[in-house]
Design an enzyme around this catalytic site. Structure first.
Site, PDB file in Angstrom:
ATOM      1  N   HIS A 100      -1.328   0.662  -9.761  1.00 25.33           N
ATOM      2  CA  HIS A 100      -2.062  -0.221  -8.845  1.00 25.33           C
ATOM      3  C   HIS A 100      -2.770  -1.346  -9.616  1.00 25.33           C
ATOM      4  O   HIS A 100      -3.994  -1.509  -9.519  1.00 25.33           O
ATOM      5  CB  HIS A 100      -3.067   0.568  -7.994  1.00 25.33           C
ATOM      6  CG  HIS A 100      -3.429  -0.156  -6.723  1.00 25.33           C
ATOM      7  ND1 HIS A 100      -3.682   0.489  -5.538  1.00 25.33           N
ATOM      8  CD2 HIS A 100      -3.575  -1.477  -6.460  1.00 25.33           C
ATOM      9  CE1 HIS A 100      -3.975  -0.396  -4.607  1.00 25.33           C
ATOM     10  NE2 HIS A 100      -3.914  -1.610  -5.138  1.00 25.33           N
ATOM     11  N   ARG A 112       0.843  -1.191   0.000  1.00 27.79           N
ATOM     12  CA  ARG A 112       0.000   0.000   0.000  1.00 27.79           C
ATOM     13  C   ARG A 112       0.883   1.248   0.000  1.00 27.79           C
ATOM     14  O   ARG A 112       1.949   1.272   0.631  1.00 27.79           O
ATOM     15  CB  ARG A 112      -0.909   0.027   1.234  1.00 27.79           C
ATOM     16  CG  ARG A 112      -2.097  -0.904   1.143  1.00 27.79           C
ATOM     17  CD  ARG A 112      -3.131  -0.442   0.107  1.00 27.79           C
ATOM     18  NE  ARG A 112      -4.329  -1.271   0.086  1.00 27.79           N
ATOM     19  CZ  ARG A 112      -4.551  -2.272  -0.768  1.00 27.79           C
ATOM     20  NH1 ARG A 112      -3.660  -2.589  -1.678  1.00 27.79           N
ATOM     21  NH2 ARG A 112      -5.689  -2.943  -0.717  1.00 27.79           N
TER      22      ARG A 112
HETATM   23  P1  NDP Z   1      -2.314 -11.521   4.628  1.00 24.71           P
HETATM   24  O1  NDP Z   1      -3.061 -10.981   5.787  1.00 24.71           O
HETATM   25  O2  NDP Z   1      -2.536 -12.931   4.198  1.00 24.71           O
HETATM   26  O3  NDP Z   1      -0.742 -11.362   4.884  1.00 24.71           O
HETATM   27  C1  NDP Z   1      -0.178 -10.248   5.508  1.00 24.71           C
HETATM   28  C2  NDP Z   1       1.213 -10.638   5.986  1.00 24.71           C
HETATM   29  O4  NDP Z   1       1.860  -9.498   6.558  1.00 24.71           O
HETATM   30  C3  NDP Z   1       1.188 -11.724   7.071  1.00 24.71           C
HETATM   31  O5  NDP Z   1       2.217 -12.652   6.848  1.00 24.71           O
HETATM   32  C4  NDP Z   1       1.467 -10.938   8.362  1.00 24.71           C
HETATM   33  O6  NDP Z   1       2.115 -11.692   9.361  1.00 24.71           O
HETATM   34  C5  NDP Z   1       2.382  -9.855   7.835  1.00 24.71           C
HETATM   35  N1  NDP Z   1       2.350  -8.668   8.711  1.00 24.71           N
HETATM   36  C6  NDP Z   1       1.313  -7.816   8.912  1.00 24.71           C
HETATM   37  N2  NDP Z   1       1.671  -6.849   9.773  1.00 24.71           N
HETATM   38  C7  NDP Z   1       2.948  -7.105  10.125  1.00 24.71           C
HETATM   39  C8  NDP Z   1       3.868  -6.478  10.992  1.00 24.71           C
HETATM   40  N3  NDP Z   1       3.530  -5.362  11.675  1.00 24.71           N
HETATM   41  N4  NDP Z   1       5.093  -7.020  11.136  1.00 24.71           N
HETATM   42  C9  NDP Z   1       5.425  -8.154  10.461  1.00 24.71           C
HETATM   43  N5  NDP Z   1       4.598  -8.800   9.610  1.00 24.71           N
HETATM   44  C10 NDP Z   1       3.371  -8.280   9.441  1.00 24.71           C
HETATM   45  O7  NDP Z   1      -2.603 -10.529   3.411  1.00 24.71           O
HETATM   46  P2  NDP Z   1      -2.488 -10.828   1.842  1.00 24.71           P
HETATM   47  O8  NDP Z   1      -1.231 -11.570   1.579  1.00 24.71           O
HETATM   48  O9  NDP Z   1      -3.774 -11.364   1.336  1.00 24.71           O
HETATM   49  O10 NDP Z   1      -2.376  -9.319   1.276  1.00 24.71           O
HETATM   50  C11 NDP Z   1      -1.284  -8.507   1.640  1.00 24.71           C
HETATM   51  C12 NDP Z   1      -1.478  -7.089   1.145  1.00 24.71           C
HETATM   52  O11 NDP Z   1      -1.227  -7.019  -0.266  1.00 24.71           O
HETATM   53  C13 NDP Z   1      -2.895  -6.512   1.254  1.00 24.71           C
HETATM   54  O12 NDP Z   1      -3.169  -6.081   2.587  1.00 24.71           O
HETATM   55  C14 NDP Z   1      -2.805  -5.337   0.302  1.00 24.71           C
HETATM   56  O13 NDP Z   1      -2.257  -4.227   0.987  1.00 24.71           O
HETATM   57  C15 NDP Z   1      -1.789  -5.814  -0.751  1.00 24.71           C
HETATM   58  N6  NDP Z   1      -2.429  -6.060  -2.046  1.00 24.71           N
HETATM   59  C16 NDP Z   1      -2.054  -5.301  -3.127  1.00 24.71           C
HETATM   60  C17 NDP Z   1      -2.616  -5.501  -4.370  1.00 24.71           C
HETATM   61  C18 NDP Z   1      -2.156  -4.727  -5.561  1.00 24.71           C
HETATM   62  O14 NDP Z   1      -2.803  -4.815  -6.605  1.00 24.71           O
HETATM   63  N7  NDP Z   1      -1.063  -4.006  -5.472  1.00 24.71           N
HETATM   64  C19 NDP Z   1      -3.658  -6.520  -4.577  1.00 24.71           C
HETATM   65  C20 NDP Z   1      -3.945  -7.303  -3.405  1.00 24.71           C
HETATM   66  C21 NDP Z   1      -3.366  -7.046  -2.175  1.00 24.71           C
HETATM   67  P3  NDP Z   1       1.358 -12.941  10.095  1.00 24.71           P
HETATM   68  O15 NDP Z   1       1.116 -13.964   8.993  1.00 24.71           O
HETATM   69  O16 NDP Z   1       2.341 -13.428  11.078  1.00 24.71           O
HETATM   70  O17 NDP Z   1       0.076 -12.390  10.648  1.00 24.71           O
END
Ligand code: NDP
Length: 314
Positions: free
Chosen positions: A277, A229
């Site tokens: 995006h 993001r």
């Molecule tokens: P998930 O919730 O499956 O994964 C998020 C990951 O980030 C998890 O492994 C989580 O750790 C980790 N995480 C979150 N906060 C922290 C932190 N503070 N410190 C360390 N690790 C952290 O989400 P998705 O994979 O489905 O999606 C990820 C992001 O991709 C979306 O939120 C969106 O922002 C972005 N996105 C972008 C798109 C684009 O077109 N550019 C399209 C789709 C999504 P843990 O597993 O341990 O909880």
């Protein structure tokens, strides 16, 4: 009494008609109606499937039982200060979301490794700019910030291309071919990341995270791919790191604000590839299958893997 209503806000009115047609078969027990349809009584609305609803609108639907996102993030709903926190919020991550993001990240990684930006600039000037491509996948380690659903999908595809892969998440992961680092191990993770991919959710803790201090912990000349993001990127720091050589190149898909304003220096930076995006947006047909699956699973009280966790905030 009519059928309960699924209120849709995604893709404007033309998008709505496509959603309605796609959802008619899998959800015959619901009436799919347009978000701005004045004839829908608020108390008939059982579900809302939305992108970026106007603040306060969801809170004014008294019979709402669950909110469904129409994309992978949740920030475009939780950004509403009045969003109904007591209700389940389900993100939409179709199998195609991970496939498409994997393709995007592999494309970005290979184009950085091959210096596709340099070739595109030379072609635009009709210059035969011969150079020896600097690296190849097996020599390079890709570090994925956010080893969640999408990060893990990308990891497998990068690994298949020959890259070594490390990942960073809050909790330790067991993913074949991937070395997992947890939150406190960030410096060790960054020191390994010759290509850094960001796939983190938008959170307070991840805001402005891609900044000069973080880039200084990467190997000199590291490459950056940002598909999380825009709120996570300090764009002036990216440009400064590209100018100093601390970053060797970058592909950025997300910005804050979007679109990137006219005249911004990022538009023309020679080491920066900018995409609007488009990292991963499955087609409406692909998303409709997943949305229907989510609604039916919710009605059967089945576990929902993409249920928003209010404690974690994603
Ligand atoms: P998930 O919730 O499956 O994964 C998020 C990951 O980030 C998890 O492994 C989580 O750790 C980790 N995480 C979150 N906060 C922290 C932190 N503070 N410190 C360390 N690790 C952290 O989400 P998705 O994979 O489905 O999606 C990820 C992001 O991709 C979306 O939120 C969106 O922002 C972005 N996105 C972008 C798109 C684009 O077109 N550019 C399209 C789709 C999504 P843990 O597993 O341990 O909880």
């Amino acid at each position: 009494m009519g059928k309960p209503v699924l209120l849709m806000k995604s893709g404007g009115e033309p998008g709505f008609r496509e959603w309605r047609d796609l959802l008619a078969d899998p959800l015959p027990h619901l009436e799919v109606r347009w978000w701005d349809d004045p004839a829908v009584p608020p108390d008939a609305v059982r579900y809302a499937a939305v992108w970026d609803p106007e603040p306060g609108r969801l809170a004014r639907l008294p019979a709402l039982r669950a909110v469904f996102g129409v994309a992978a993030g949740s920030d475009f709903i939780t950004g509403d200060p009045e969003w109904p926190r007591h209700l389940p919020l389900v993100r939409l991550v179709a199998p195609e979301t991970a496939q498409r993001m994997g393709e995007y990240v592999c494309w970005a990684a290979l184009s950085l490794v091959k210096d596709a930006r340099r070739m595109a600039i030379a072609q635009g000037r009709a210059v035969w700019d011969y150079f020896e491509a600097p690296g190849k996948a097996p020599d390079l380690t890709v570090g994925i910030l956010g080893l969640g659903g999408l990060g893990q999908g990308c990891a497998g595809m990068l690994w298949a291309l020959g890259f070594k892969v490390v990942g960073w998440s809050r909790t330790r992961k067991v993913v074949p071919g991937v070395e997992s680092f947890i939150a406190v191990e960030l410096p060790a993770f960054l020191a390994r990341s010759q290509i850094l991919v960001c796939l983190l959710p938008a959170r307070l803790e991840t805001a402005d995270m891609l900044n000069a201090a973080l880039f200084a912990k990467l190997p000199a000349g590291a490459l950056l791919i940002q598909a999380g993001r825009g709120s996570q990127t300090v764009l002036p720091d990216v440009l400064a790191a590209l100018d100093s050589g601390q970053l060797g190149g970058a592909v950025l898909d997300v910005f804050d604000p979007e679109p990137l304003p006219d005249g911004h220096p990022a538009w023309s930076h020679p080491k920066l590839t900018l995409t609007p995006h488009v990292g991963s947006l499955p087609t409406r047909a692909e998303r409709a299958v997943e949305l229907a699956r989510n609604i039916l699973a919710f009605e059967r009280a089945e576990a929902l893997p993409t249920l928003y966790d209010p404690v974690k905030g994603y």
